[in-house]
Design a protein around this motif. Structure first.
Motif, short mmCIF file in Angstrom:
data_model
loop_
_atom_site.label_atom_id
_atom_site.label_comp_id
_atom_site.label_asym_id
_atom_site.label_seq_id
_atom_site.Cartn_x
_atom_site.Cartn_y
_atom_site.Cartn_z
N THR A 19 -7.10 0.37 6.89
CA THR A 19 -7.06 0.42 5.42
C THR A 19 -7.09 1.86 4.94
O THR A 19 -7.91 2.67 5.40
N TYR A 20 -6.21 2.17 4.02
CA TYR A 20 -6.17 3.50 3.42
C TYR A 20 -6.61 3.39 1.97
O TYR A 20 -6.24 2.44 1.27
N TRP A 21 -7.42 4.35 1.50
CA TRP A 21 -7.84 4.33 0.10
C TRP A 21 -7.63 5.70 -0.54
O TRP A 21 -7.67 6.74 0.14
N GLN A 22 -7.44 5.70 -1.85
CA GLN A 22 -7.21 6.94 -2.58
C GLN A 22 -7.61 6.75 -4.05
O GLN A 22 -7.29 5.74 -4.66
N GLU A 29 -9.72 10.63 -0.74
CA GLU A 29 -8.96 9.64 0.00
C GLU A 29 -9.60 9.45 1.35
O GLU A 29 -10.44 10.25 1.79
N PHE A 65 -9.26 6.92 5.36
CA PHE A 65 -8.63 5.89 6.18
C PHE A 65 -9.71 5.20 7.01
O PHE A 65 -10.53 5.87 7.66
N ALA A 86 -0.52 6.82 2.07
CA ALA A 86 -0.94 7.83 1.09
C ALA A 86 0.12 8.00 0.01
O ALA A 86 -0.19 8.10 -1.18
N PRO A 105 -0.88 5.94 8.01
CA PRO A 105 -1.71 6.44 6.92
C PRO A 105 -0.95 7.38 5.98
O PRO A 105 -1.20 7.39 4.78
N GLU A 106 -0.02 8.14 6.54
CA GLU A 106 0.75 9.07 5.70
C GLU A 106 1.64 8.31 4.72
O GLU A 106 1.75 8.67 3.54
#
Length: 320
Positions: free
Chosen positions: A243-246, A251, A253, A220, A216-217
């Motif tokens: 899935t990661y969103w921003q 933001e 995960f 990001a 996740p990092e």
């Protein structure tokens, strides 16, 4: 248009997919073939494919119990594969009025190998998809100007993809770009500026940002890079990692859903279709990403491309 939900101007909002239409020829193998290797498979299937068609079909299946229109703009040939594609799309509930017939080019096809782990390799013959041009933009213009969500991919010529994004964006539509297949270089600045949400997978993320999103990092950092290019929000599809969103407001995960994947071909397309439907139903971005992630996970549990799309009820069950 706000990413917190697409505003419904009437009782029949429109999701428009502008992109490729293929017929998929799929075989199941023990392992993906190596260079020079011949393998034998026990069976094959023939079905609807192409990222534009897949996303339209998946959205239409989800919308069967909702007053949402789904349409597809692009091209087929005039061959038997074109008839199969159009008939299948209609069965799903997709409006095909902006889907042009091209007398000079054959309908696109994809040759797909899927191994016992669900991994795949695909060879695409673009055919009529590669002839998409300003003509298609003119035909689709009334829908582009009224669409609530425009789904874009990169299996058609980039100038047409950009023109579609510009028309929809200028008239208040929410533009979702699936940057697949990702180019060797960057995308045009104009496309980034007309993209509200970009949704790359791991490979596409690395190609566009130089960052492999294995955590996740890392995702990001990649999402921040994509937003610096101009996209309003970035959703990093990390496969079995989640899935990661921003976006500018926050933001998050979404951990992976516990499924047993057998075929990953349609996962990304069903994800984007679910995202479009959820946003059209006024879900927040965080809620829409979770809904989309469930759609993508379910798509891996069955074979095929468009045929792998889940129903509304199936998604609700896995979300419960």
């Amino acid at each position: 248009m706000s990413l917190d939900g697409v505003l419904m101007a009437d009782n029949s909002p429109l999701i428009l997919s502008f992109g490729s239409v293929n017929i998929d020829l799929t075989v199941g193998v023990e392992t993906l073939p190596k260079a020079g290797e011949t393998q034998h498979a026990g069976s094959y299937t023939v079905g609807l494919g192409g990222k534009g068609a897949n996303q339209a079909a998946a959205a239409a299946r989800l919308c069967r119990n909702h007053p949402i229109r789904v349409a597809l703009a692009g091209r087929t040939g005039t061959d038997s594969f074109a008839t199969l594609a159009r008939d299948t799309l209609t069965t799903f509930g997709v409006e095909c009025s902006p889907l042009l017939e091209d007398r000079e080019h054959a309908t696109g096809i994809a040759l797909i190998h899927v191994d016992k782990r669900g991994e795949n390799c695909i060879t695409v013959v673009g055919g009529a998809n590669q002839a998409v041009s300003e003509t298609d933009i003119r035909v689709a213009s009334p829908l582009l100007k009224t669409t609530h969500v425009l789904l874009l991919q990169l299996e058609c010529p980039l100038p047409a993809v950009l023109a579609a994004a510009q028309v929809a964006h200028a008239h208040g539509g929410l533009v979702i770009l699936d940057p697949a297949p990702a180019p060797e270089g960057d995308l045009p600045e104009e496309l980034w500026q007309n993209t509200d949400i970009v949704t790359p997978n791991e490979t596409e993320t690395e190609r566009l940002t130089g960052i492999r999103p294995e955590t996740p990092e890392a995702a990001a950092r990649a999402a921040h890079s994509l937003r610096n290019k101009g996209a309003k929000a970035a959703l990093i599809k990390m496969g079995g990692r989640g899935t990661y969103w921003q976006d500018a407001k926050g933001e998050g995960f979404i951990p992976p859903f516990p499924v047993n994947p057998i075929d990953t071909v349609a996962a990304g397309d069903c994800f984007n279709a679910g995202l479009a439907v959820a946003l059209t139903l006024n879900y927040s971005l965080a809620q829409a990403v979770r809904f989309a992630s469930a759609c993508g996970a379910l798509a891996t549990t069955r074979k095929g491309a468009a045929d792998a799309a889940p129903t509304w009820e199936e998604v609700q069950n896995i979300l419960a």
